[in-house]
Design a protein around this motif. Structure first.
Motif, PDB file in Angstrom:
ATOM      1  N   SER A 129     -58.037 -63.218   9.467  1.00 45.25           N
ATOM      2  CA  SER A 129     -58.388 -62.145  10.386  1.00 45.25           C
ATOM      3  C   SER A 129     -59.866 -62.212  10.743  1.00 45.25           C
ATOM      4  N   PRO A 143     -52.769 -59.168  16.107  1.00 46.09           N
ATOM      5  CA  PRO A 143     -52.619 -58.748  14.709  1.00 46.09           C
ATOM      6  C   PRO A 143     -53.765 -59.186  13.797  1.00 46.09           C
ATOM      7  N   GLU A 182     -58.739 -52.101   7.146  1.00 46.08           N
ATOM      8  CA  GLU A 182     -57.366 -52.360   7.595  1.00 46.08           C
ATOM      9  C   GLU A 182     -56.883 -53.718   7.098  1.00 46.08           C
ATOM     10  N   PHE A 183     -57.707 -54.749   7.274  1.00 43.17           N
ATOM     11  CA  PHE A 183     -57.300 -56.085   6.837  1.00 43.17           C
ATOM     12  C   PHE A 183     -57.223 -56.164   5.317  1.00 43.17           C
ATOM     13  N   ARG A 226     -56.601 -53.732   3.237  1.00 45.21           N
ATOM     14  CA  ARG A 226     -55.423 -52.966   2.813  1.00 45.21           C
ATOM     15  C   ARG A 226     -54.152 -53.803   3.000  1.00 45.21           C
ATOM     16  N   ARG A 227     -54.057 -54.494   4.146  1.00 47.56           N
ATOM     17  CA  ARG A 227     -52.879 -55.319   4.394  1.00 47.56           C
ATOM     18  C   ARG A 227     -52.753 -56.420   3.338  1.00 47.56           C
ATOM     19  N   GLU A 237     -51.675 -54.791   0.037  1.00 44.64           N
ATOM     20  CA  GLU A 237     -50.270 -54.375   0.049  1.00 44.64           C
ATOM     21  C   GLU A 237     -49.332 -55.572  -0.027  1.00 44.64           C
ATOM     22  N   GLU A 238     -49.754 -56.720   0.495  1.00 46.65           N
ATOM     23  CA  GLU A 238     -48.952 -57.944   0.409  1.00 46.65           C
ATOM     24  C   GLU A 238     -49.085 -58.610  -0.959  1.00 46.65           C
TER      25      GLU A 238
END
Length: 194
Positions: free
Chosen positions: A50, A68, A88-89, A91-92, A95-96
């Motif tokens: 990202s 994305p 945001e990145f 957190r993603r 979560e993954e």
């Protein structure tokens, strides 16, 4: 001119970058340039890479809507926007269940837009989020832009400092960490990526 961006990219790409997430904030070069440079060192799937681009929108470059893996921020002084996109990145990736490395090139440009106190507060929050997530961060500061006092303030949130200089060749040394050379040592860029 000392190769700091290249060193940052090499540190972010070291090991197995396809097994983790990588996010880079750029305040000096367009996101396409940063992505091209990073991908020349690491083969990573799109969903694991990202860019937070603080250049293209203010530079008037033709932009598509945010993809994305890309967020466009109005300018390097929008610390709130940068922080939201980075979070945001992160957190993603969290979560993954992925490890991640976060890069920022360069803090010096931010200081042209906002004062030292606000950049320090931003760093304190962002480095805290990186540490809490168990991620690693690599941030670049051009020391010729700040005074020695300002540099000491800017470095407080970091666990280690890698200094880079260029004489006849690029050299580095590391302070505050158990890795890397303590004395000035020539940089081997190929060794950084391994």
């Amino acid at each position: 001119m000392t190769g700091k961006r290249r060193i940052m990219n090499s540190l972010l790409a070291a090991g197995d970058p396809a097994a983790r997430g990588t996010a880079i904030v750029t305040t000096r070069k367009p996101g396409d340039t940063i992505e091209r440079e990073f991908r020349s060192l690491a083969d990573v799937p799109d969903g694991q890479f990202s860019v937070v681009d603080c250049v293209s929108r203010s530079g008037g470059f033709g932009l598509a809507e945010a993809a994305p893996g890309r967020r466009y921020i109005s300018d390097p002084g929008d610390l709130t926007g940068i922080g939201i996109a980075m979070t945001e990145f992160m957190r993603r990736f969290h979560e993954e269940g992925r490890d991640a490395r976060i890069g920022l090139h360069t803090l010096s440009t931010m200081l042209m837009y906002v004062d030292l106190k606000r950049v320090f507060q931003f760093l304190h929050v962002v480095t805290g989020r990186i540490a809490t997530s168990g991620f690693s961060g690599v941030f670049v500061l051009d020391d010729n832009v700040v005074s020695e006092r300002e540099e000491m303030i800017m470095l407080q949130p970091f666990d280690a400092v890698m200094e880079v200089r260029e004489d006849e060749r690029t050299e580095l040394r590391v302070r505050g960490a158990d890795f890397g050379p303590r004395a000035w040592t020539p940089v081997r860029f190929d060794a950084l990526v391994q």
